[in-house]
Design a protein around this motif. Structure first.
Motif, PDB file in Angstrom:
ATOM      1  N   GLN A 468       0.611  -1.148   0.126  1.00 38.24           N
ATOM      2  CA  GLN A 468      -0.026   0.071  -0.136  1.00 38.24           C
ATOM      3  C   GLN A 468       1.301   1.735   0.176  1.00 38.24           C
ATOM      4  OE1 GLN A 468      -3.755   0.179   0.009  1.00 38.24           O
ATOM      5  NE2 GLN A 468      -2.490   2.018  -0.653  1.00 38.24           N
ATOM      6  N   GLU A 469       1.769   1.178   0.860  1.00 31.69           N
ATOM      7  CA  GLU A 469       2.941   2.583   0.553  1.00 31.69           C
ATOM      8  C   GLU A 469       3.801   2.583  -1.224  1.00 31.69           C
ATOM      9  OE1 GLU A 469       5.366   3.546   4.471  1.00 31.69           O
ATOM     10  OE2 GLU A 469       6.004   0.921   3.323  1.00 31.69           O
ATOM     11  N   HIS A 470       3.583   1.376  -1.355  1.00 27.62           N
ATOM     12  CA  HIS A 470       4.334   1.236  -3.083  1.00 27.62           C
ATOM     13  C   HIS A 470       3.009   2.046  -3.620  1.00 27.62           C
ATOM     14  CE1 HIS A 470       7.726  -1.661  -1.509  1.00 27.62           C
ATOM     15  NE2 HIS A 470       8.159  -1.025  -2.624  1.00 27.62           N
ATOM     16  N   LEU A 471       2.172   1.650  -3.437  1.00 26.86           N
ATOM     17  CA  LEU A 471       0.811   2.462  -4.414  1.00 26.86           C
ATOM     18  C   LEU A 471       0.880   3.794  -4.253  1.00 26.86           C
ATOM     19  CD1 LEU A 471      -1.633  -0.273  -4.084  1.00 26.86           C
ATOM     20  CD2 LEU A 471      -0.410  -0.315  -6.193  1.00 26.86           C
ATOM     21  N   THR A 472       1.289   4.127  -2.330  1.00 27.08           N
ATOM     22  CA  THR A 472       0.442   5.335  -2.638  1.00 27.08           C
ATOM     23  C   THR A 472       2.036   6.674  -2.444  1.00 27.08           C
ATOM     24  OG1 THR A 472      -0.329   5.243  -0.343  1.00 27.08           O
ATOM     25  CG2 THR A 472       0.664   7.228  -0.231  1.00 27.08           C
ATOM     26  N   TRP A 473       2.461   5.636  -2.850  1.00 27.11           N
ATOM     27  CA  TRP A 473       4.153   6.623  -3.145  1.00 27.11           C
ATOM     28  C   TRP A 473       3.866   7.181  -5.034  1.00 27.11           C
ATOM     29  CZ3 TRP A 473       8.339   2.769  -1.015  1.00 27.11           C
ATOM     30  CH2 TRP A 473       8.004   2.814  -0.070  1.00 27.11           C
ATOM     31  N   ASN A 474       3.182   5.864  -5.822  1.00 25.57           N
ATOM     32  CA  ASN A 474       3.263   5.894  -7.567  1.00 25.57           C
ATOM     33  C   ASN A 474       2.111   6.752  -7.229  1.00 25.57           C
ATOM     34  OD1 ASN A 474       1.263   4.580  -9.829  1.00 25.57           O
ATOM     35  ND2 ASN A 474       3.820   4.457  -9.912  1.00 25.57           N
ATOM     36  N   MET A 475       1.228   7.105  -6.248  1.00 32.37           N
ATOM     37  CA  MET A 475      -0.655   7.545  -6.897  1.00 32.37           C
ATOM     38  C   MET A 475       0.024   8.582  -6.500  1.00 32.37           C
ATOM     39  SD  MET A 475      -4.118   7.977  -5.351  1.00 32.37           S
ATOM     40  CE  MET A 475      -3.413   7.783  -3.172  1.00 32.37           C
ATOM     41  N   GLU A 476       1.035   9.521  -5.794  1.00 34.02           N
ATOM     42  CA  GLU A 476       1.567  11.026  -5.392  1.00 34.02           C
ATOM     43  C   GLU A 476       2.494  11.437  -6.551  1.00 34.02           C
ATOM     44  OE1 GLU A 476       4.929  13.298  -3.085  1.00 34.02           O
ATOM     45  OE2 GLU A 476       4.482  11.471  -1.480  1.00 34.02           O
ATOM     46  N   SER A 477       2.977  10.079  -7.724  1.00 32.64           N
ATOM     47  CA  SER A 477       4.243  10.536  -8.395  1.00 32.64           C
ATOM     48  C   SER A 477       2.574  11.310  -9.946  1.00 32.64           C
ATOM     49  CB  SER A 477       5.035   9.561  -8.896  1.00 32.64           C
ATOM     50  OG  SER A 477       6.620   9.612  -7.852  1.00 32.64           O
ATOM     51  N   VAL A 478       2.043  10.743  -9.877  1.00 29.64           N
ATOM     52  CA  VAL A 478       1.033  10.411 -10.918  1.00 29.64           C
ATOM     53  C   VAL A 478       1.103  11.157 -10.550  1.00 29.64           C
ATOM     54  CG1 VAL A 478      -1.010   9.151 -12.472  1.00 29.64           C
ATOM     55  CG2 VAL A 478       1.617   7.645 -11.016  1.00 29.64           C
ATOM     56  N   GLU A 479       0.188  12.071 -10.168  1.00 35.70           N
ATOM     57  CA  GLU A 479      -0.321  13.146  -9.372  1.00 35.70           C
ATOM     58  C   GLU A 479       0.724  14.488  -9.912  1.00 35.70           C
ATOM     59  OE1 GLU A 479      -1.642  13.300  -5.574  1.00 35.70           O
ATOM     60  OE2 GLU A 479      -3.514  12.471  -5.610  1.00 35.70           O
ATOM     61  N   ARG A 480       2.174  14.373  -9.585  1.00 35.61           N
ATOM     62  CA  ARG A 480       2.682  15.540  -9.828  1.00 35.61           C
ATOM     63  C   ARG A 480       2.557  15.371 -11.165  1.00 35.61           C
ATOM     64  NH1 ARG A 480       5.689  13.808  -5.203  1.00 35.61           N
ATOM     65  NH2 ARG A 480       7.088  12.757  -5.637  1.00 35.61           N
ATOM     66  N   CYS A 481       2.777  14.261 -12.061  1.00 38.09           N
ATOM     67  CA  CYS A 481       3.056  13.787 -13.307  1.00 38.09           C
ATOM     68  C   CYS A 481       1.676  14.450 -14.408  1.00 38.09           C
ATOM     69  CB  CYS A 481       3.840  12.461 -13.453  1.00 38.09           C
ATOM     70  SG  CYS A 481       3.837  12.327 -15.732  1.00 38.09           S
ATOM     71  N   THR A 482       0.856  14.519 -13.150  1.00 37.76           N
ATOM     72  CA  THR A 482      -0.288  15.168 -14.275  1.00 37.76           C
ATOM     73  C   THR A 482      -0.265  16.751 -14.665  1.00 37.76           C
ATOM     74  OG1 THR A 482      -1.766  13.401 -13.846  1.00 37.76           O
ATOM     75  CG2 THR A 482      -3.159  15.311 -14.345  1.00 37.76           C
ATOM     76  N   VAL A 483       0.867  17.194 -13.097  1.00 37.42           N
ATOM     77  CA  VAL A 483       0.619  18.811 -13.091  1.00 37.42           C
ATOM     78  C   VAL A 483       1.866  19.083 -14.138  1.00 37.42           C
ATOM     79  CG1 VAL A 483       1.277  20.448 -11.659  1.00 37.42           C
ATOM     80  CG2 VAL A 483      -0.513  18.641 -10.967  1.00 37.42           C
ATOM     81  N   LEU A 484       3.466  18.347 -13.853  1.00 36.67           N
ATOM     82  CA  LEU A 484       3.790  18.769 -14.650  1.00 36.67           C
ATOM     83  C   LEU A 484       4.061  18.879 -16.244  1.00 36.67           C
ATOM     84  CD1 LEU A 484       6.048  17.918 -11.720  1.00 36.67           C
ATOM     85  CD2 LEU A 484       5.528  19.967 -12.099  1.00 36.67           C
ATOM     86  N   SER A 485       3.283  17.373 -16.147  1.00 35.17           N
ATOM     87  CA  SER A 485       3.485  16.855 -18.101  1.00 35.17           C
ATOM     88  C   SER A 485       2.253  17.699 -18.995  1.00 35.17           C
ATOM     89  CB  SER A 485       3.224  15.348 -18.773  1.00 35.17           C
ATOM     90  OG  SER A 485       2.329  15.007 -17.580  1.00 35.17           O
ATOM     91  N   THR A 486       2.463  17.975 -19.705  1.00 31.85           N
ATOM     92  CA  THR A 486       1.599  18.061 -21.277  1.00 31.85           C
ATOM     93  C   THR A 486       0.477  17.389 -21.594  1.00 31.85           C
ATOM     94  OG1 THR A 486       3.219  17.156 -23.187  1.00 31.85           O
ATOM     95  CG2 THR A 486       3.590  20.184 -22.321  1.00 31.85           C
ATOM     96  N   GLU A 487       0.054  17.928 -21.823  1.00 29.12           N
ATOM     97  CA  GLU A 487      -1.186  17.060 -22.411  1.00 29.12           C
ATOM     98  C   GLU A 487      -1.210  15.271 -23.258  1.00 29.12           C
ATOM     99  OE1 GLU A 487      -6.036  17.231 -24.656  1.00 29.12           O
ATOM    100  OE2 GLU A 487      -4.810  18.886 -23.894  1.00 29.12           O
ATOM    101  N   ALA A 488       0.297  15.818 -24.318  1.00 30.02           N
ATOM    102  CA  ALA A 488       0.852  14.949 -25.228  1.00 30.02           C
ATOM    103  C   ALA A 488       1.349  14.065 -24.103  1.00 30.02           C
ATOM    104  CB  ALA A 488       1.054  15.457 -26.523  1.00 30.02           C
ATOM    105  N   SER A 489       2.386  14.233 -23.463  1.00 31.78           N
ATOM    106  CA  SER A 489       3.565  13.710 -22.848  1.00 31.78           C
ATOM    107  C   SER A 489       2.997  12.914 -21.959  1.00 31.78           C
ATOM    108  CB  SER A 489       4.274  14.744 -22.346  1.00 31.78           C
ATOM    109  OG  SER A 489       4.098  15.550 -21.477  1.00 31.78           O
ATOM    110  N   CYS A 490       1.561  13.352 -20.731  1.00 25.21           N
ATOM    111  CA  CYS A 490       0.794  12.689 -19.699  1.00 25.21           C
ATOM    112  C   CYS A 490       0.801  11.325 -19.845  1.00 25.21           C
ATOM    113  CB  CYS A 490      -0.091  13.916 -18.977  1.00 25.21           C
ATOM    114  SG  CYS A 490      -1.220  12.935 -17.837  1.00 25.21           S
ATOM    115  N   PRO A 491       0.469  10.788 -20.940  1.00 21.36           N
ATOM    116  CA  PRO A 491       0.034   9.216 -20.643  1.00 21.36           C
ATOM    117  C   PRO A 491       1.103   8.622 -20.566  1.00 21.36           C
ATOM    118  CG  PRO A 491      -1.522  10.086 -22.529  1.00 21.36           C
ATOM    119  CD  PRO A 491      -0.418  11.355 -22.171  1.00 21.36           C
TER     120      PRO A 491
END
Length: 799
Positions: A468-491
């Protein structure tokens, strides 16, 4: 009598008509109405046609009526007085009728005359109407003709106007060309700019002077270029510019324009210092006549803005120094926020000024905003977001990425605020993304590095909490990725955080790799520990006694440290797989579904991980079962005594209690069954319990063949079988019940008398003699018992 008289005949009169409620007015109305009605109709016709009506007939009728009234009044008076005059009513009646006939005839003649007049008037009227309609038609045709003539006249006038305008344009161009030639001659002949015409001396006409000199210089250059191209290669080049030549004119024009540009810039700088917007606007208008002159003036003006030269303004954003902890991060972000607030206000203020000064205020504003991002925003972010060292700890990387995310959000918010001011002149978001292009150049490598460091700190521990800790870390990274990446590069970035490509150089950084390593390592450790624990002794030596309580306690310890550890790990794996699948559905899939390839890669990665873990789980369960039954076999072998099944005749064993070996085995089996029910669910649990029961039955069948049995010992073995069967019944495994029923039936081979064996085997058991012989050999009397003259071995030697 005429037709009128016939149609309106006078009613008959008698003396009785004057009796009672006689009124003279009623009599007159009754007599005159038939006569007056045609007059009323004629009056109506005359009113419609506008003709004059005849008055003679009505006047005559009125006179006769008055005479009749007078006679009747006289007659009424005489009767009232009772006088007896010599009055003959018949005479009066005759005279009245004659007079009325005369009047009727006169009225008929007048009516006929009137009708003829009305007919003639109506015919005249119809003729006039026809004549008027003809006149109207002629007028209408005249108007149409006039409209056509006016249209042709308008077209002719338009053509004439176009020709006049063209002629005027040609005249203006001719006059302009004459002026240009004269001005060109002036520049070709002059050696001092004071000799030039008034246009080039008047400071109020600088814009016209700049425009004219620009055109003259363009012509001069074209003429010079044409002369050079026309010159023969064998001839010498054209001589240097002489006074009066076109080259001299071009030289003078360039010098004049340089001087003019210098003067305009000086005037603009002075106006900027004095905040004289009117003069600034005039200078800006003049500079549009110079090549990129307006751009140069915009740049000059922007460079004088306080955000680029004022010390107090330059201090904004300087607080964004190297961030080392949360406190310094907060201070740096506050400094950055102060700078962004000042930028927004400055852009709003300058937008108003530029609107009044520059001919292209939108270009000037975009230039101002671009320079703000390139110099102020970029510099502040470079100071704030210094990349950590390659050996930085996970906490340092996390703090840096949080800071990058917050700075990015604020920078994009700044872009939105400035976009409202700039409008459609530029996309400010592109400027913001350009500022972060270097900062995020290797993204999401830093996220992967952070995840790898976190995983390394927990990689030796497998539990649902760690997963569950690993999933929480990954979700934090994904949320940052959604903010910092463009619409084209996000996926693509999100997919890298969830499932790495096959050629990825850094292992154990994406979630699926981490979960796979965590689970596989944990399963391997659990199996190794379970096998090692199963090798430990279990029996009286560990329980201390053969009491049920002591045995149950020892069995619980042995099972939890052996097979129970494997089952616990397998149960955790099932939960972990479910959590990863939920994470994929809720966190990953919504962010990669825009790209079919990336979504398919994530699905494939998850399916591959599930298959690998399922195979490893199955192998782990098999290994755990193998170790468990190896322990079970050792326990039965150690604790089962031969005397249990061939007790002395003088010391019969208790038949109501299983043997000690059976107690140890069933306790261990019961404990394992409870662990299966707690940790495995659904088809996995039922399949495992069925396998557990099947193997137990196979082991007991082998164990049975290790001993020989007396009748009493066979009864004890039968009692043990009952105990084993009752234990297995708790597993709810139908196939296991069937196998234990078969095992119980084989015990009868040890119990029945020798002469009944043949009937038992050929009858209820229905097994081959060769197969039955394996169990018949276990009888204590196998070598001594005979049926007739044949031993048991001889009797069951052949099927």
């Amino acid at each position: 009598m005429s037709s009128v008289t016939g149609q309106n005949a006078m009613p008959a009169l008698s003396l009785d008509s004057f009796k009672g409620q006689f009124k003279i007015t009623a009599l007159m109305d009754k007599i005159s109405n038939p006569v007056l009605e045609p007059q009323r109709q004629a009056k109506a016709i005359l009113a419609k046609t506008g003709l004059q009506r005849p008055k003679e007939s009505l006047q005559g009728l009125s006179q006769v009526t008055e005479q009749l009234v007078e006679h009747f009044d006289k007659y009424a008076t005489i009767r009232a007085k009772g006088d007896h005059l010599d009055f003959s009513w018949q005479t009066v009646q005759t005279l009245a009728e004659q007079e009325l006939r005369r009047l009727q005839s006169q009225l008929d003649r007048q009516m006929q005359k009137l009708q003829r007049s009305v007919g003639e008037a109506e015919r005249d009227y119809q003729a006039e109407v026809i004549e008027l309609e003809a006149v109207v038609e002629e007028v209408h045709e005249g108007f149409q003709s006039l409209d056509q003539q006016m249209s042709r006249a308008g077209q002719t006038a338009t053509k004439i106007g176009d020709r006049l305008q063209s002629a005027e344009s040609l005249r203006s161009r001719a006059e302009e060309a004459i002026s240009c030639i004269q001005y060109m001659q002036n520049f070709a002949a002059c050696t001092d700019f004071a000799e030039l015409p008034e246009l080039f001396q008047d400071s109020s006409r600088l814009s016209q002077a700049a425009a004219m000199t620009g055109r003259l210089l363009s012509v001069a250059r074209d003429v010079s270029g044409a002369r050079e191209r026309a010159a023969s290669p064998s001839k010498l080049p054209v001589a240097s510019a002489k006074q009066g030549s076109i080259e001299h004119a071009a030289h003078q024009l360039e010098a004049y324009r340089a001087l003019l540009e210098k003067e305009v810039i000086a005037s603009f700088d002075k106006a900027v210092h004095q905040k004289d917007l009117g003069t600034m606007a005039e200078c800006a208008q003049v500079m549009t006549q110079f090549e990129r002159g307006d751009v140069a003036l915009m740049q000059r003006y922007i460079s004088t803005r306080p955000l680029f030269i004022d010390a107090r303004e330059l201090a904004l954003g300087q607080g964004a120094a190297q961030v080392t902890d949360t406190s310094s991060a907060i201070t740096a972000l506050r400094s950055l926020a102060a700078l962004y607030k000042a930028i927004v206000q400055a852009v709003k203020d300058e937008a108003i000024i530029m609107e009044q000064v520059f001919p292209a205020p939108g270009d000037a504003l975009v230039m101002f905003v671009t320079r703000l991002y390139e110099q102020r925003v970029q510099a502040s972010l470079d100071r704030l977001l210094v990349a950590p060292a390659p050996t930085a700890a996970a906490e340092t990387l996390q703090q840096h990425m949080k800071l990058v995310t917050e700075a990015f959000k604020r920078t994009m918010a700044l872009a939105e605020s400035l976009q409202e001011v700039v409008g459609e002149a530029a996309n400010v978001a592109d400027l913001a993304n350009a500022v972060f292009s270097d900062i995020l150049g290797d993204y999401p490598d830093m996220e992967l590095q952070w995840l790898r460091l976190l995983h390394q700190s927990k990689s030796s521990q497998m539990s649902v909490e760690v997963a569950q800790e690993h999933l929480t870390w990954n979700m934090e990274s994904v949320e940052r990725c959604t903010v910092l990446s463009t619409e084209a590069s996000c996926p693509s970035y999100v997919r890298q955080l969830f499932h790495a490509a096959a050629n990825q150089q850094t292992p154990n950084s994406c979630l699926l790799q981490q979960i796979s390593r965590l689970v596989l390592t944990g399963l391997a450790a659990a199996v190794e520990a379970g096998v090692r624990a199963s090798e430990a002794p279990y029996g009286v030596a560990t329980a201390g006694s053969a009491g049920r309580t002591a045995i149950a306690k020892a069995a619980s310890v042995a099972s939890s440290e052996g097979l129970g550890r494997v089952l616990d790990a397998v149960g955790s794996v099932s939960v972990i797989i479910g959590l990863v699948q939920q994470h994929h559905v809720k966190v990953i899939q919504p962010r990669v579904e825009a790209s079919g390839a990336e979504a398919a890669a994530c699905n494939a990665g998850l399916s591959g991980l599930t298959k690998i873990l399922e195979d490893r789980v199955l192998a782990s369960l098999q290994a755990g079962l193998t170790a468990f039954f190896a322990q079970m076999d050792r326990t039965l072998t150690t604790e089962q005594k031969r005397i249990d099944f061939r007790p002395p005749e003088d010391l019969p064993p208790p038949l109501d209690r299983p043997t000690d070996a059976c107690l140890f085995a069933t306790s261990l089996l019961t404990t394992a069954g409870k662990a299966v029910q707690q940790l495995l669910h659904g088809t996995n649990g039922s399949a495992f319990t069925s396998e557990l029961a099947r193997r137990m039955g196979a082991l007991l069948l082998i164990h049975m063949q290790r001993y020989s049995y007396s009748p009493t010992g066979a009864l004890r073995w039968k009692r043990d079988i009952t105990e084993y069967t009752d234990c297995i019944h708790g597993f709810n495994a139908q196939s296991a019940d069937d196998s234990f029923t078969e095992l119980a039936s084989l015990v009868n081979i040890l119990l029945v008398a020798p002469e009944r064996l043949l009937g038992l085997i050929d009858g209820s058991l229905r097994i081959s003699h060769q197969q039955a012989l394996k169990y018949i050999k276990l009888r204590e009397d196998f070598k001594t018992a005979k049926i007739g003259s044949s031993t048991l071995a001889m009797l069951f030697a052949n099927d």
